[in-house]
Design a protein around this motif. Structure first.
Motif, PDB file in Angstrom:
ATOM      1  N   GLU A 113       0.831  -1.203   0.000  1.00 41.68           N
ATOM      2  CA  GLU A 113       0.000   0.000   0.000  1.00 41.68           C
ATOM      3  C   GLU A 113       0.872   1.262   0.000  1.00 41.68           C
ATOM      4  OE1 GLU A 113      -2.781   0.077   3.195  1.00 41.68           O
ATOM      5  OE2 GLU A 113      -3.759  -1.790   2.608  1.00 41.68           O
ATOM      6  N   ASP A 139       2.759   1.641  -3.368  1.00 35.71           N
ATOM      7  CA  ASP A 139       1.873   2.082  -4.444  1.00 35.71           C
ATOM      8  C   ASP A 139       1.572   3.579  -4.323  1.00 35.71           C
ATOM      9  OD1 ASP A 139       1.788  -0.455  -5.469  1.00 35.71           O
ATOM     10  OD2 ASP A 139      -0.186  -0.958  -4.655  1.00 35.71           O
ATOM     11  N   ALA A 140       1.304   4.037  -3.096  1.00 34.34           N
ATOM     12  CA  ALA A 140       1.008   5.461  -2.885  1.00 34.34           C
ATOM     13  C   ALA A 140       2.210   6.327  -3.233  1.00 34.34           C
ATOM     14  CB  ALA A 140       0.579   5.699  -1.441  1.00 34.34           C
ATOM     15  N   ALA A 146       4.651   5.548  -5.328  1.00 35.80           N
ATOM     16  CA  ALA A 146       4.861   5.503  -6.776  1.00 35.80           C
ATOM     17  C   ALA A 146       3.904   6.456  -7.494  1.00 35.80           C
ATOM     18  CB  ALA A 146       4.673   4.078  -7.285  1.00 35.80           C
ATOM     19  N   GLN A 147       2.651   6.507  -7.041  1.00 35.76           N
ATOM     20  CA  GLN A 147       1.687   7.423  -7.646  1.00 35.76           C
ATOM     21  C   GLN A 147       2.108   8.871  -7.429  1.00 35.76           C
ATOM     22  OE1 GLN A 147      -2.395   6.613  -6.522  1.00 35.76           O
ATOM     23  NE2 GLN A 147      -2.093   4.403  -6.709  1.00 35.76           N
ATOM     24  N   ALA A 148       2.577   9.184  -6.222  1.00 41.97           N
ATOM     25  CA  ALA A 148       3.006  10.551  -5.926  1.00 41.97           C
ATOM     26  C   ALA A 148       4.194  10.957  -6.782  1.00 41.97           C
ATOM     27  CB  ALA A 148       3.359  10.672  -4.440  1.00 41.97           C
ATOM     28  N   SER A 149       5.092  10.022  -7.043  1.00 45.47           N
ATOM     29  CA  SER A 149       6.285  10.343  -7.826  1.00 45.47           C
ATOM     30  C   SER A 149       5.946  10.680  -9.273  1.00 45.47           C
ATOM     31  CB  SER A 149       7.273   9.167  -7.782  1.00 45.47           C
ATOM     32  OG  SER A 149       6.836   8.096  -8.611  1.00 45.47           O
ATOM     33  N   ARG A 150       4.782  10.193  -9.745  1.00 43.05           N
ATOM     34  CA  ARG A 150       4.411  10.402 -11.142  1.00 43.05           C
ATOM     35  C   ARG A 150       3.449  11.565 -11.345  1.00 43.05           C
ATOM     36  NH1 ARG A 150       4.070   4.597 -10.821  1.00 43.05           N
ATOM     37  NH2 ARG A 150       1.810   4.765 -10.616  1.00 43.05           N
ATOM     38  N   GLN A 151       3.083  12.242 -10.262  1.00 40.40           N
ATOM     39  CA  GLN A 151       2.157  13.361 -10.386  1.00 40.40           C
ATOM     40  C   GLN A 151       2.783  14.510 -11.157  1.00 40.40           C
ATOM     41  OE1 GLN A 151      -1.131  13.373  -9.299  1.00 40.40           O
ATOM     42  NE2 GLN A 151      -0.689  11.204  -8.907  1.00 40.40           N
ATOM     43  N   GLN A 152       1.913  15.375 -11.677  1.00 40.51           N
ATOM     44  CA  GLN A 152       2.390  16.576 -12.346  1.00 40.51           C
ATOM     45  C   GLN A 152       2.883  17.573 -11.301  1.00 40.51           C
ATOM     46  OE1 GLN A 152       2.512  16.968 -15.751  1.00 40.51           O
ATOM     47  NE2 GLN A 152       1.878  14.810 -15.785  1.00 40.51           N
ATOM     48  N   ARG A 177       6.668  16.967  -5.353  1.00 40.39           N
ATOM     49  CA  ARG A 177       6.433  15.523  -5.341  1.00 40.39           C
ATOM     50  C   ARG A 177       7.242  14.842  -4.236  1.00 40.39           C
ATOM     51  NH1 ARG A 177       7.750  13.767 -11.142  1.00 40.39           N
ATOM     52  NH2 ARG A 177       8.511  15.886 -11.414  1.00 40.39           N
ATOM     53  N   ALA A 221      10.949   4.890  -6.763  1.00 42.25           N
ATOM     54  CA  ALA A 221       9.957   5.959  -6.892  1.00 42.25           C
ATOM     55  C   ALA A 221      10.589   7.318  -6.601  1.00 42.25           C
ATOM     56  CB  ALA A 221       8.785   5.702  -5.951  1.00 42.25           C
TER      57      ALA A 221
END
Length: 216
Positions: free
Chosen positions: A82, A85-86, A88-94, A100, A140
């Motif tokens: 969990e 995953d969170a 990794a998502q934050a690292s890909r944000q604009q 980030r 990430a």
């Protein structure tokens, strides 16, 4: 075998598939129950205490996880997945790399703050799951760092080195923070800003945040 002959092999395969699916669902349910028990009662529960808090018997827990280490590993894997995953998502944000990075620090620190007991339960088993988790987190973190370094780091090695250092720093500082008695502990927001400041500005971040409240 004729077309009228029962497909016994197919029936067996179907039962096996259904059993595997049931077993996975039951394991997930027990993991969730164990996580809630640890959150409420602490990371040092015996198996008897754990099973009672989960609303089941120790024999049932053993049937699905073999022993306490097996249960701990399963809960740990779910929690670490969990978090990873969170992050990794934050690292890909604009947005800017610095924003980030701060978001990733906030995810990690907030996870500890929300349930210190579960975090302690998870890290008590240091094995392949934790090693894989730290590697995933470092990957990430390296994403925005590669953007910062740009042409100065064409093969990404410096970003990977920097990322591993940051992961170790944030993990160590956060674990020390969560072990501090609540009355003497920085708030979650203060901790996030302090870590982000240290990583971006070094030792001067302490006096800057303390005196001005500045976070950038």
């Amino acid at each position: 075998m004729t077309s009228d002959t029962p497909d016994l092999l197919g029936d067996a395969d179907g039962r096996s598939t259904r059993w595997d699916a049931h077993r996975q669902r039951r394991r997930a349910q027990l993991c969730t129950a164990a996580r809630k028990a640890v959150h409420r009662l602490g990371p040092d529960l015996s198996m008897d205490e754990m099973a009672a808090a989960m609303g089941t018997s120790k024999s049932i827990v053993y049937r699905y996880f073999t022993d306490k280490s097996g249960l701990q590993a399963a809960v740990g894997q779910a929690v670490l997945d969990e978090i990873a995953d969170a992050l990794a998502q934050a690292s890909r944000q604009q947005g800017p790399a610095q924003d980030r990075m701060r978001a990733m620090i906030e995810i990690y620190v907030s996870t500890l703050a929300q349930s210190p007991n579960v975090y302690r339960f998870v890290i008590a088993q240091q094995g392949a799951s934790m090693s894989s988790f730290l590697s995933t987190v470092a990957e990430a973190v390296a994403v925005p760092l590669r953007e910062i370094l740009g042409d100065a780091d064409p093969d990404g090695r410096l970003a990977a080195l920097w990322a591993n250092g940051m992961v170790g720093f944030v993990r160590g500082a956060s674990e020390d923070w969560i072990d501090t008695p609540p009355a003497h502990r920085l708030s979650t927001t203060e901790m996030v800003e302090l870590l982000a400041g240290w990583l971006w500005r070094g030792a001067t971040a302490v006096s800057r945040i303390r005196t001005t409240g500045a976070t950038s």
